[in-house]
Scaffold this active site. Structure first.
Site, PDB file in Angstrom:
ATOM      1  N   GLU A  13       0.813  -1.217   0.000  1.00 49.34           N
ATOM      2  CA  GLU A  13       0.000   0.000   0.000  1.00 49.34           C
ATOM      3  C   GLU A  13       0.851   1.274   0.000  1.00 49.34           C
ATOM      4  O   GLU A  13       0.384   2.349   0.364  1.00 49.34           O
ATOM      5  CB  GLU A  13      -0.931  -0.012   1.214  1.00 49.34           C
ATOM      6  CG  GLU A  13      -1.875  -1.196   1.220  1.00 49.34           C
ATOM      7  CD  GLU A  13      -2.551  -1.388   2.562  1.00 49.34           C
ATOM      8  OE1 GLU A  13      -3.525  -0.672   2.835  1.00 49.34           O
ATOM      9  OE2 GLU A  13      -2.100  -2.252   3.346  1.00 49.34           O
ATOM     10  N   SER A 141      -6.660  -1.997   2.251  1.00 46.86           N
ATOM     11  CA  SER A 141      -7.073  -1.395   0.984  1.00 46.86           C
ATOM     12  C   SER A 141      -7.679  -2.403   0.018  1.00 46.86           C
ATOM     13  O   SER A 141      -7.755  -2.159  -1.177  1.00 46.86           O
ATOM     14  CB  SER A 141      -5.892  -0.677   0.292  1.00 46.86           C
ATOM     15  OG  SER A 141      -5.422   0.369   1.093  1.00 46.86           O
ATOM     16  N   SER A 273     -11.336  11.030   2.402  1.00 47.51           N
ATOM     17  CA  SER A 273     -11.320   9.674   2.949  1.00 47.51           C
ATOM     18  C   SER A 273     -12.530   9.458   3.851  1.00 47.51           C
ATOM     19  O   SER A 273     -13.241  10.407   4.206  1.00 47.51           O
ATOM     20  CB  SER A 273     -10.025   9.424   3.720  1.00 47.51           C
ATOM     21  OG  SER A 273      -8.909   9.455   2.860  1.00 47.51           O
TER      22      SER A 273
END
EC number: 6.3.2.4
Length: 303
Positions: A13, A141, A273
């Site tokens: 990530e 993720s 986010s």
């Protein structure tokens, strides 16, 4: 304040971490802070030295190192405060199989699971019925996560995850919608509803492709369901012994019952986010949320 912004690292990530950190850097600079952008991949051997030269560390790492508590332990050694929870509780939350044991032990609803720390023997068969979801036990993720409808698909999923050096967690497929709920300073935030548009579950493409998912906050749920999601998010936060903030992910099954999937101790941190969206629904913009995390981190150090 002189802030060390730790990002990058060497997990799968890495790119996500670096991208989000630039938003954090820009916002902190606009609020008058001095920011040193520190890429853990190239600077790891200088981490302790860098930490001693700063008043605070803002960690924007995803996966290990970072979410496994290693960086937090080193910052504690350097007596440098940081946002979020400490080393041991970071590791408990990151290790999905360990966290699910804690959820089940404390009475929180979580799907059944099977943990595979290494490739199984040829005679192995999964304990759970198809379709199954296979995911990295310590990854995030939704990278490497996928559905398997039969043994051939499962073997392919397992091979991909094991070849990446990860452990595997298997869970049965739950039909329903995905809801996420953040916790900030022992307060559950308004839940957010996630509706993938690029597929029928919230995979990597849905999370990061433009228009990959519709995100609605506050989630348009019955009041009783909203209250239960918030209660469970806070209960999971406390069961893992977390401090500062976290984000719990749920599936709402067809009858509206929330089932806890996992808890993230370093959730994505850009203005768009998930947790910042939830905080914004309460009137706390991105800059003020970062200031809140700094305040909580400083308070944790003093305590």
């Amino acid at each position: 304040m002189k802030i060390l912004l730790i990002a990058g690292g060497w997990s799968h990530e890495r790119k996500i971490s670096l991208s989000g950190a630039r938003d954090i850097e820009k916002t902190l600079l606009s609020r008058g802070h001095s920011v040193t952008f520190f890429d853990l991949l190239t600077g790891f051997d200088q981490l302790l030295h860098a930490a001693t030269e700063h008043e605070f560390a803002m960690i924007n790492l995803h996966g290990a190192p970072g979410e496994d508590g290693l960086v937090q332990a080193m910052l504690d050694t350097a007596n440098c405060p940081y946002q979020g929870t400490g080393p041991a509780t970071s590791l408990l939350a990151l290790h999905k199989a360990a966290a699910k044991q804690i959820f089940r032990y404390t009475g929180l609803p979580t799907p059944d699971w099977e943990f595979l720390p290494r490739p199984p023997d040829a005679c192995w068969n999964p304990r759970l019925p198809y379709p199954l979801f296979a995911k990295s036990n310590t990854g995030g993720s939704s990278l490497l996560m996928g559905r398997a409808r039969n043994r051939a698909e499962l073997d392919a999923r397992l091979a991909e995850i094991f070849s990446a050096g990860d452990e595997v967690l298997l869970e049965p497929e739950l039909r329903g919608v995905e809801v996420t709920c953040g916790v900030l300073e022992e307060n559950a935030l308004p839940p957010l509803l996630i509706e993938p548009t690029a597929g029928d579950f919230f995979d990597y493409a849905s999370k990061y492709a433009a228009g990959g998912a519709r995100e609605t906050c506050p989630a348009p749920l019955p009041e009783v369901t909203t209250a239960e999601v918030r209660r469970l998010a806070l209960a999971a936060h406390r069961a893992l012994g977390l401090t500062g903030y976290s984000r719990a992910d749920f599936i709402l099954t067809d009858n509206g019952t929330p089932t806890l999937l996992e808890v993230n101790t370093l959730p994505g941190m850009t203005a768009t986010s998930l947790v910042p969206q939830e905080a914004a629904a309460l009137g706390l913009d991105f800059g003020r949320m970062l200031e809140k995390l700094i305040k909580l981190g400083m308070r944790r150090k003093k305590a």
